[in-house]
Design an enzyme around this catalytic site. Structure first.
Site, PDB file in Angstrom:
ATOM      1  N   PRO A   4       0.732  -1.076  -0.086  1.00 48.95           N
ATOM      2  CA  PRO A   4      -0.011  -0.054  -0.106  1.00 48.95           C
ATOM      3  C   PRO A   4       0.797   1.197   0.079  1.00 48.95           C
ATOM      4  CG  PRO A   4       0.148  -1.016   2.306  1.00 48.95           C
ATOM      5  CD  PRO A   4       0.940  -1.867   1.379  1.00 48.95           C
ATOM      6  N   CYS A   5       1.632   1.497  -0.867  1.00 59.92           N
ATOM      7  CA  CYS A   5       2.102   2.750  -1.182  1.00 59.92           C
ATOM      8  C   CYS A   5       1.284   4.008  -1.134  1.00 59.92           C
ATOM      9  CB  CYS A   5       3.004   2.883  -2.380  1.00 59.92           C
ATOM     10  SG  CYS A   5       2.010   2.389  -4.076  1.00 59.92           S
ATOM     11  N   HIS A   6       0.133   3.704  -1.701  1.00 60.79           N
ATOM     12  CA  HIS A   6      -0.806   4.987  -1.251  1.00 60.79           C
ATOM     13  C   HIS A   6      -1.040   5.486  -0.214  1.00 60.79           C
ATOM     14  CE1 HIS A   6      -3.321   1.342  -1.128  1.00 60.79           C
ATOM     15  NE2 HIS A   6      -4.072   2.102  -0.187  1.00 60.79           N
TER      16      HIS A   6
END
Length: 157
Positions: free
Chosen positions: A120-122
């Site tokens: 989950p880089c977001h």
């Protein structure tokens, strides 16, 4: 390597992987032909991504096998520790990795994450709370963060 294309609320999504794990999940900026028969190696990934978008799944349980440098893989592994519905700044992430001065390298590795949503880089934002750089586009980052938020905007009417 097996490949499939699925439709998600944020666009067509390409999944690549094999028995060694998921190699990449990327959202595409163009329309593609949806895969009729999902390769068996990718079925669980497709199932879990669909559950995520339905609001049923908050954690993924998949074998991942992204290509990257040791440093990138270390950053990506740390991204997996950010809980669903939470965010973290690039500075906080750098501190967790043990080197506050590596913030640019951490941001660069974050931007090269090949496994959209699952890693989950977001969930990484600016120290001031701003939405900063996202390979899939800031509109998708905002959508994902709102999707994961425990505080849903309700209509007054």
């Amino acid at each position: 390597m097996e490949t499939c294309i699925i439709k998600s609320p944020l666009g067509f999504t390409k999944i690549v992987g094999d028995i060694e794990g998921i190699h990449s999940v990327v959202v595409l900026n163009s329309e593609e032909k949806i895969t009729d028969i999902i390769p068996v190696e990718l079925e669980d990934c497709v199932f879990q991504i669909n559950e995520y978008f339905e609001g049923i799944r908050t954690q993924f349980d998949l074998k991942l096998n992204p290509e990257g440098t040791d440093f990138q893989k270390k950053v990506w592994k740390q991204l997996e520790q950010i809980p669903h519905g939470k965010t973290m700044s690039y500075l906080e992430l750098s501190k967790q990795l043990g080197d506050v001065k590596a913030i640019r390298a951490v941001a660069n590795a974050n931007g090269k994450n090949p496994i959209w949503i699952i890693v989950p880089c977001h969930r990484v934002i600016g120290s001031d709370g701003s939405l900063t750089g996202y390979a899939g586009g800031l509109h998708r980052k905002q959508w994902l963060l709102e999707h994961e938020s425990p505080y849903k905007q309700q209509s007054l009417f």
